[in-house]
Design a protein around this motif. Structure first.
Motif, PDB file in Angstrom:
ATOM      1  N   VAL A  67       1.543  10.346   7.486  1.00 51.79           N
ATOM      2  CA  VAL A  67       2.506   9.533   8.270  1.00 51.79           C
ATOM      3  C   VAL A  67       3.342   8.784   7.276  1.00 51.79           C
ATOM      4  O   VAL A  67       2.817   8.009   6.412  1.00 51.79           O
ATOM      5  CB  VAL A  67       1.798   8.637   9.264  1.00 51.79           C
ATOM      6  CG1 VAL A  67       2.790   7.648   9.803  1.00 51.79           C
ATOM      7  CG2 VAL A  67       0.654   9.195  10.161  1.00 51.79           C
ATOM      8  N   ILE A  68       4.651   9.319   7.489  1.00 57.65           N
ATOM      9  CA  ILE A  68       5.511   8.954   6.356  1.00 57.65           C
ATOM     10  C   ILE A  68       6.895   8.426   7.170  1.00 57.65           C
ATOM     11  O   ILE A  68       7.298   9.088   7.970  1.00 57.65           O
ATOM     12  CB  ILE A  68       6.008   9.810   5.311  1.00 57.65           C
ATOM     13  CG1 ILE A  68       5.024  10.380   4.668  1.00 57.65           C
ATOM     14  CG2 ILE A  68       7.203   9.343   4.437  1.00 57.65           C
ATOM     15  CD1 ILE A  68       5.262  11.576   3.716  1.00 57.65           C
ATOM     16  N   LEU A 128       0.078   3.246  11.631  1.00 57.96           N
ATOM     17  CA  LEU A 128      -0.628   4.389  11.207  1.00 57.96           C
ATOM     18  C   LEU A 128       0.331   4.625   9.838  1.00 57.96           C
ATOM     19  O   LEU A 128      -0.316   5.853   9.581  1.00 57.96           O
ATOM     20  CB  LEU A 128      -0.342   5.415  12.174  1.00 57.96           C
ATOM     21  CG  LEU A 128      -1.154   5.070  13.597  1.00 57.96           C
ATOM     22  CD1 LEU A 128      -0.890   6.364  14.488  1.00 57.96           C
ATOM     23  CD2 LEU A 128      -2.610   4.929  13.398  1.00 57.96           C
ATOM     24  N   GLU A 129       1.000   4.100   9.194  1.00 56.08           N
ATOM     25  CA  GLU A 129       1.940   4.358   8.156  1.00 56.08           C
ATOM     26  C   GLU A 129       0.912   4.609   7.044  1.00 56.08           C
ATOM     27  O   GLU A 129      -0.060   3.855   6.748  1.00 56.08           O
ATOM     28  CB  GLU A 129       2.690   3.236   7.862  1.00 56.08           C
ATOM     29  CG  GLU A 129       3.763   3.722   6.256  1.00 56.08           C
ATOM     30  CD  GLU A 129       4.721   4.767   6.751  1.00 56.08           C
ATOM     31  OE1 GLU A 129       5.135   5.344   5.928  1.00 56.08           O
ATOM     32  OE2 GLU A 129       5.002   5.105   7.932  1.00 56.08           O
ATOM     33  N   GLY A 130       0.949   5.881   6.425  1.00 54.68           N
ATOM     34  CA  GLY A 130       0.201   6.262   5.171  1.00 54.68           C
ATOM     35  C   GLY A 130      -1.105   6.933   5.339  1.00 54.68           C
ATOM     36  O   GLY A 130      -1.685   7.378   4.495  1.00 54.68           O
ATOM     37  N   THR A 131      -1.530   6.868   6.762  1.00 54.38           N
ATOM     38  CA  THR A 131      -2.944   7.748   7.268  1.00 54.38           C
ATOM     39  C   THR A 131      -2.414   9.076   7.157  1.00 54.38           C
ATOM     40  O   THR A 131      -1.139   9.436   7.399  1.00 54.38           O
ATOM     41  CB  THR A 131      -3.244   7.124   8.406  1.00 54.38           C
ATOM     42  OG1 THR A 131      -2.441   7.241   9.249  1.00 54.38           O
ATOM     43  CG2 THR A 131      -3.758   5.704   8.049  1.00 54.38           C
ATOM     44  N   ALA A 132      -3.566   9.936   7.363  1.00 55.95           N
ATOM     45  CA  ALA A 132      -3.683  11.351   7.707  1.00 55.95           C
ATOM     46  C   ALA A 132      -3.988  11.459   9.111  1.00 55.95           C
ATOM     47  O   ALA A 132      -4.961  11.079   9.437  1.00 55.95           O
ATOM     48  CB  ALA A 132      -4.171  12.313   6.778  1.00 55.95           C
ATOM     49  N   GLN A 133      -3.324  12.347   9.955  1.00 53.60           N
ATOM     50  CA  GLN A 133      -3.574  12.699  11.347  1.00 53.60           C
ATOM     51  C   GLN A 133      -3.690  14.257  11.409  1.00 53.60           C
ATOM     52  O   GLN A 133      -3.074  14.938  11.000  1.00 53.60           O
ATOM     53  CB  GLN A 133      -2.680  12.013  12.403  1.00 53.60           C
ATOM     54  CG  GLN A 133      -2.440  10.721  12.257  1.00 53.60           C
ATOM     55  CD  GLN A 133      -3.645   9.846  12.571  1.00 53.60           C
ATOM     56  OE1 GLN A 133      -4.313  10.084  13.434  1.00 53.60           O
ATOM     57  NE2 GLN A 133      -3.860   8.712  12.000  1.00 53.60           N
ATOM     58  N   LEU A 134      -4.901  14.522  12.234  1.00 52.90           N
ATOM     59  CA  LEU A 134      -4.937  15.722  12.620  1.00 52.90           C
ATOM     60  C   LEU A 134      -4.201  16.338  13.706  1.00 52.90           C
ATOM     61  O   LEU A 134      -4.544  15.919  14.860  1.00 52.90           O
ATOM     62  CB  LEU A 134      -6.614  16.305  12.785  1.00 52.90           C
ATOM     63  CG  LEU A 134      -7.263  17.496  12.916  1.00 52.90           C
ATOM     64  CD1 LEU A 134      -6.882  18.531  11.925  1.00 52.90           C
ATOM     65  CD2 LEU A 134      -8.501  17.805  13.314  1.00 52.90           C
ATOM     66  N   CYS A 135      -3.211  17.219  13.580  1.00 54.68           N
ATOM     67  CA  CYS A 135      -2.598  17.656  14.588  1.00 54.68           C
ATOM     68  C   CYS A 135      -2.775  19.095  14.924  1.00 54.68           C
ATOM     69  O   CYS A 135      -2.800  19.858  14.118  1.00 54.68           O
ATOM     70  CB  CYS A 135      -1.070  17.571  14.106  1.00 54.68           C
ATOM     71  SG  CYS A 135      -0.550  15.866  13.660  1.00 54.68           S
TER      72      CYS A 135
END
Length: 383
Positions: free
Chosen positions: A36-37, A92-99
């Motif tokens: 998330v950027i 959620l900035e800076g986290t990684a999300q499974l899309c």
């Protein structure tokens, strides 16, 4: 400085590669962990709106719902299906999300259509292509400077080595003169034999034994002759095995007739050497996997296959060098995989098929088809 009108023309159009979604060309299932950027997740492909985008533990909302909200909640996200962008909450900035989604294809932008305004003047535009070209010019200037520096260093090293060699030769000349006087007083040295390791021919003896002593004896294994150093030169003293005859089809010699016939029956294929380049997860560009070849010979075949075929054309070239600095392409028509094919098209040709002893080979993945995986390239050389 770039001309705005130039980049408004259709010289460098966008390229969009899409799948039809039919049974023969289905959408591709994607499951990517993405960062998330700036409250945004950029998907790696354009998603199918009919199949939706899912993120674990979160709920997608429609554009109409979002327009009536002041902001997104931490468990909500909004998808722009035209460009593959997902908007999420700032927490959620800076986290990684499974899309997870079904990919329809890609939008590729040319560098000439990505621009920035200079000095806030809308008539003055600098494009990414301008920066790339300027950087390339600077790189070329840097490479030229490095090459000149390396040449200067080589010349300096050569001059130093020549000075050292001259000093060594002067010292050796003095030592040789003293040794000659001492050897003249040693009568037994004229008859003794001190056997040394053999060499190929008489011409190899001075380089192998640059400072021989009287009595040193060396055999040349190509013709079986023995040479003895008498204090000033190498003298032939005998031929080892001179009474042995070579074999022919009718009479035993250095081998039996039976062994001679068996040797003649061996197929020519035994003289072919195979070099295998394994590229399980290679990416486009030079593959830094160098393989030297210790014999002289001729290239007879360059072929390849892959475990997973690509959706577009893939081409590879064979390159060689002798100093790991200057590489040249061997292939004239490159090794090529057509879309959805696991084997190459067998149309590769070579600029020169001659191989010299000490040649070093590598593979250059010139064009990588989307989805191709685990490539193996085989190079056959007849010696």
């Amino acid at each position: 400085m770039a001309d705005v009108q130039k980049y408004l023309e259709y010289n460098d159009p966008l390229t969009i590669i899409v799948r039809s979604g039919s049974p023969t060309d289905p959408y591709k299932d994607r499951a990517d962990s993405l960062p998330v950027i700036n409250n945004m997740i950029t998907l790696l492909e354009i998603p199918s709106k009919a199949d939706r985008v899912t993120i674990a533990g979160m709920t997608e909302i429609d554009q109409e719902v979002f327009e009536n909200r002041p902001h997104l909640s931490p468990t909500e996200f909004l998808v722009n299906y035209s460009i593959g962008a997902v908007q999420v909450h700032s927490s959620l900035e800076g986290t990684a999300q499974l899309c997870r989604f079904k990919g329809k294809g890609l939008i590729m932008y040319p560098a000439s259509r990505i621009y920035a305004l200079t000095n806030r003047n809308p008539d003055v535009v600098v494009t990414l292509q301008d920066y790339i070209e300027e950087i390339q010019v600077k790189l070329n200037e840097t490479y030229d400077g490095i090459a000149r520096l390396e040449q200067t260093i080589l010349q300096s090293v050569e001059a130093t080595n020549n000075a050292i060699l001259a000093t060594d030769n002067a010292n050796k000349a003095t030592q040789d003169a003293q040794s000659a006087a001492e050897l003249a007083r040693s009568a037994y040295d004229t008859t003794r034999l001190v056997f040394k390791e053999p060499v190929a021919t008489l011409q190899n003896i001075p380089s192998k034994y640059p400072s021989p002593l009287v009595g040193w004896t060396v055999q040349t294994y190509k013709d079986g002759k023995r040479y003895r150093f008498d204090g000033s030169r190498w003298i032939e003293i005998d031929v080892f095995g001179s009474n042995l005859q070579v074999v022919n089809e009718f009479k035993d010699g250095l081998m039996s007739v039976l062994d001679y016939q068996k040797l003649k029956s061996f197929p020519v294929d035994l003289k072919e050497q195979v070099i295998a380049f394994s590229l399980p997860d290679a990416v486009q560009g030079v593959i830094e996997n160098f393989i030297p070849f210790p014999f002289s010979g001729e290239i007879t075949e360059l072929s390849g296959y892959c475990a997973t075929s690509g959706e577009m054309v893939t081409s590879l070239s064979l390159e060689r060098t002798r100093d790991l600095k200057n590489w040249s392409e061997v292939t004239d028509r490159r090794l090529q995989f057509e879309p959805n094919q696991n084997f190459d098209d067998k149309k590769v040709t070579f600029k020169s098929s001659i191989v010299s002893k000490g040649d070093i080979f590598r593979i250059n993945l010139n064009q990588q088809g989307l989805g191709i995986y685990n490539i193996t390239v085989l190079l056959k050389i007849k010696i």
